[in-house]
Design a protein around this motif. Structure first.
Motif, PDB file in Angstrom:
ATOM      1  N   GLY A 228       0.317 -45.407  38.620  1.00  0.00           N
ATOM      2  CA  GLY A 228      -0.507 -46.158  37.682  1.00  0.00           C
ATOM      3  C   GLY A 228      -1.760 -46.728  38.319  1.00  0.00           C
ATOM      4  N   ILE A 229      -1.611 -47.310  39.511  1.00  0.00           N
ATOM      5  CA  ILE A 229      -2.768 -47.913  40.186  1.00  0.00           C
ATOM      6  C   ILE A 229      -3.768 -46.837  40.590  1.00  0.00           C
ATOM      7  CG2 ILE A 229      -3.437 -49.051  42.363  1.00  0.00           C
ATOM      8  CD1 ILE A 229      -1.144 -51.017  41.877  1.00  0.00           C
ATOM      9  N   SER A 230      -3.278 -45.704  41.093  1.00  0.00           N
ATOM     10  CA  SER A 230      -4.168 -44.584  41.442  1.00  0.00           C
ATOM     11  C   SER A 230      -4.984 -44.159  40.239  1.00  0.00           C
ATOM     12  CB  SER A 230      -3.369 -43.364  41.909  1.00  0.00           C
ATOM     13  OG  SER A 230      -2.610 -43.668  43.036  1.00  0.00           O
ATOM     14  N   ASP A 231      -4.307 -44.067  39.094  1.00  0.00           N
ATOM     15  CA  ASP A 231      -4.964 -43.575  37.885  1.00  0.00           C
ATOM     16  C   ASP A 231      -5.956 -44.592  37.319  1.00  0.00           C
ATOM     17  OD1 ASP A 231      -5.436 -42.028  35.489  1.00  0.00           O
ATOM     18  OD2 ASP A 231      -4.101 -43.424  34.462  1.00  0.00           O
ATOM     19  N   GLN A 232      -5.536 -45.844  37.251  1.00  0.00           N
ATOM     20  CA  GLN A 232      -6.363 -46.829  36.548  1.00  0.00           C
ATOM     21  C   GLN A 232      -7.577 -47.289  37.337  1.00  0.00           C
ATOM     22  OE1 GLN A 232      -4.300 -49.991  34.435  1.00  0.00           O
ATOM     23  NE2 GLN A 232      -2.518 -48.668  34.205  1.00  0.00           N
ATOM     24  N   PHE A 233      -7.456 -47.336  38.665  1.00  0.00           N
ATOM     25  CA  PHE A 233      -8.559 -47.911  39.447  1.00  0.00           C
ATOM     26  C   PHE A 233      -9.414 -46.865  40.162  1.00  0.00           C
ATOM     27  CE2 PHE A 233      -5.532 -51.322  38.834  1.00  0.00           C
ATOM     28  CZ  PHE A 233      -6.365 -52.344  38.421  1.00  0.00           C
ATOM     29  N   LYS A 234      -8.964 -45.614  40.145  1.00  0.00           N
ATOM     30  CA  LYS A 234      -9.753 -44.517  40.726  1.00  0.00           C
ATOM     31  C   LYS A 234     -10.136 -44.790  42.187  1.00  0.00           C
ATOM     32  CE  LYS A 234      -9.930 -42.517  36.626  1.00  0.00           C
ATOM     33  NZ  LYS A 234      -8.881 -43.247  35.905  1.00  0.00           N
ATOM     34  N   ILE A 235      -9.246 -45.480  42.896  1.00  0.00           N
ATOM     35  CA  ILE A 235      -9.457 -45.764  44.324  1.00  0.00           C
ATOM     36  C   ILE A 235      -8.349 -45.039  45.084  1.00  0.00           C
ATOM     37  CG2 ILE A 235      -9.514 -47.558  46.108  1.00  0.00           C
ATOM     38  CD1 ILE A 235     -10.334 -49.522  43.845  1.00  0.00           C
ATOM     39  N   PRO A 236      -8.670 -44.282  46.129  1.00  0.00           N
ATOM     40  CA  PRO A 236      -7.622 -43.538  46.835  1.00  0.00           C
ATOM     41  C   PRO A 236      -6.566 -44.455  47.459  1.00  0.00           C
ATOM     42  CG  PRO A 236      -9.810 -42.793  47.511  1.00  0.00           C
ATOM     43  CD  PRO A 236     -10.015 -44.027  46.693  1.00  0.00           C
ATOM     44  N   VAL A 237      -5.297 -44.130  47.189  1.00  0.00           N
ATOM     45  CA  VAL A 237      -4.208 -44.761  47.941  1.00  0.00           C
ATOM     46  C   VAL A 237      -4.172 -44.021  49.272  1.00  0.00           C
ATOM     47  CG1 VAL A 237      -1.720 -45.162  48.059  1.00  0.00           C
ATOM     48  CG2 VAL A 237      -2.903 -45.314  45.852  1.00  0.00           C
ATOM     49  N   LYS A 238      -4.405 -44.736  50.366  1.00  0.00           N
ATOM     50  CA  LYS A 238      -4.471 -44.065  51.673  1.00  0.00           C
ATOM     51  C   LYS A 238      -3.196 -44.218  52.485  1.00  0.00           C
ATOM     52  CE  LYS A 238      -9.370 -43.745  52.382  1.00  0.00           C
ATOM     53  NZ  LYS A 238     -10.478 -43.941  53.312  1.00  0.00           N
ATOM     54  N   TYR A 239      -2.525 -45.355  52.296  1.00  0.00           N
ATOM     55  CA  TYR A 239      -1.315 -45.606  53.093  1.00  0.00           C
ATOM     56  C   TYR A 239      -0.220 -46.132  52.181  1.00  0.00           C
ATOM     57  CZ  TYR A 239      -5.229 -46.070  56.338  1.00  0.00           C
ATOM     58  OH  TYR A 239      -6.403 -45.880  57.007  1.00  0.00           O
ATOM     59  N   ILE A 240       1.016 -45.769  52.498  1.00  0.00           N
ATOM     60  CA  ILE A 240       2.165 -46.376  51.821  1.00  0.00           C
ATOM     61  C   ILE A 240       3.156 -46.845  52.876  1.00  0.00           C
ATOM     62  CG2 ILE A 240       1.979 -45.190  49.596  1.00  0.00           C
ATOM     63  CD1 ILE A 240       4.077 -43.180  50.584  1.00  0.00           C
TER      64      ILE A 240
END
Length: 320
Positions: free
Chosen positions: A285-297
């Protein structure tokens, strides 16, 4: 070669994949068991199945707008294929989520280049308690293992604990820490850190910042001041503004992301504590809504459990 290409290969190793599978266990169990219930007694994907699936995605913290997008795509596939069995739903859902993530984050670590910035400056933001300091320490550990010279700047000067934590991580990992007395000007700490990094020819600077969110204007001003002071030393610093979010907080992580992206130019995300929660859908959801790359988990407590985010591996792990 980009800075982080150094350890991309390591993160695709079987141990890393195993850690990812284990870290997402709770999310996967909840997700798949809910999907199983959603299609119970049905042989084809009809309106009831889609309604149930919508509820599954929302309650898995994928978020309402992203859920509706996924449901629309599946409806389109059902209309096109005329007949779609429930046994095909898992594969279809996995494919649509992967496509959605690919569309929203065109940059991935497989081909992401940082260029020739040296030192490469990362400013880390996020509220207290999300795993910010731990993320900084684990990232420093990864980089140091690749023979990169790293320095940490303890610019969260409002909490004595924050400065001490950074110092402890510095000792543990074996990297230099620049710190001043509690209550010092955070921008002054950042300035000193960058000056010394340039003098020492260090490769990466990671700056910690205060995790206060009660006053967005104050936060915006403070982060803006830190950035402008850093640019006196390195004109285009920081190269990366990394927002750390706690995946286990679900919808609260969405709200924090909204607040911080309004306060500063966040261009990278780290989502932590995914191993202790069934709310891993928050990554989608966060990836989709904010269009900011998730780089680390973050998928565990161990030093190597901070992983570079790979969209395909992540979604495959949810559906395996």
């Amino acid at each position: 070669m980009g800075l982080f290409d150094f350890f991309k290969k390591k993160d695709t190793a079987p141990e890393a994949q195993e850690a990812l599978e284990k870290g997402l266990e709770k999310t996967k169990e909840g997700f798949l068991s809910k999907i199983t219930k959603a299609v119970a007694g049905k042989s084809t994907v009809d309106d009831d199945v889609l309604d149930n699936l919508e509820e599954v995605l929302v309650t898995s913290d994928v978020g309402v707008s992203t859920t509706l997008k996924i449901i629309d795509r599946i409806q389109a596939r059902v209309a096109k294929d005329k007949y779609l069995s429930t046994s095909e739903l898992n594969h279809l859902l996995r494919d649509e989520i992967q496509l959605l993530l690919a569309e929203n984050n065109s940059n991935d670590f497989r081909n992401f280049e940082y260029g020739d910035h040296k030192p490469y400056v990362i400013m880390v933001v996020g509220v207290n308690g999300v795993g910010k300091t731990t993320t900084i320490g684990k990232l420093a550990h990864k980089l140091k293992n690749e023979n990169l010279k790293v320095v940490l700047g303890a610019a969260d000067t409002f909490r004595a604990a924050a400065v001490e934590q950074i110092k402890l991580w510095g000792e543990r990992v074996g990297v230099r820490v620049v710190a001043q007395a509690m209550g010092s000007d955070p921008a002054s700490v950042a300035f000193d850190t960058l000056q010394s990094a340039v003098a020492n020819k260090e490769d990466v600077v990671i700056i910690d910042t205060a995790g206060r969110l009660h006053n967005k204007v104050g936060l915006m001003n403070e982060l803006g001041k830190i950035k402008s002071v850093m640019q006196k030393v390195i004109p285009n610093a920081p190269h990366e503004i990394l927002l750390v979010l706690d995946g286990s907080t679900g919808q609260n992580a969405f709200e924090q992301c909204k607040q911080f992206t309004e306060a500063t130019d966040v261009n990278a995300l780290a989502i932590t504590k995914l191993d202790g929660t069934a709310k891993g859908g928050v990554v989608i959801g966060i990836s989709d809504q904010f269009k900011i790359p998730v780089k680390y988990i973050g998928v565990g407590e161990k030093m190597d459990d901070l992983q570079l985010f790979d969209k395909k591996d992540f979604v495959n792990s949810l559906f395996n």
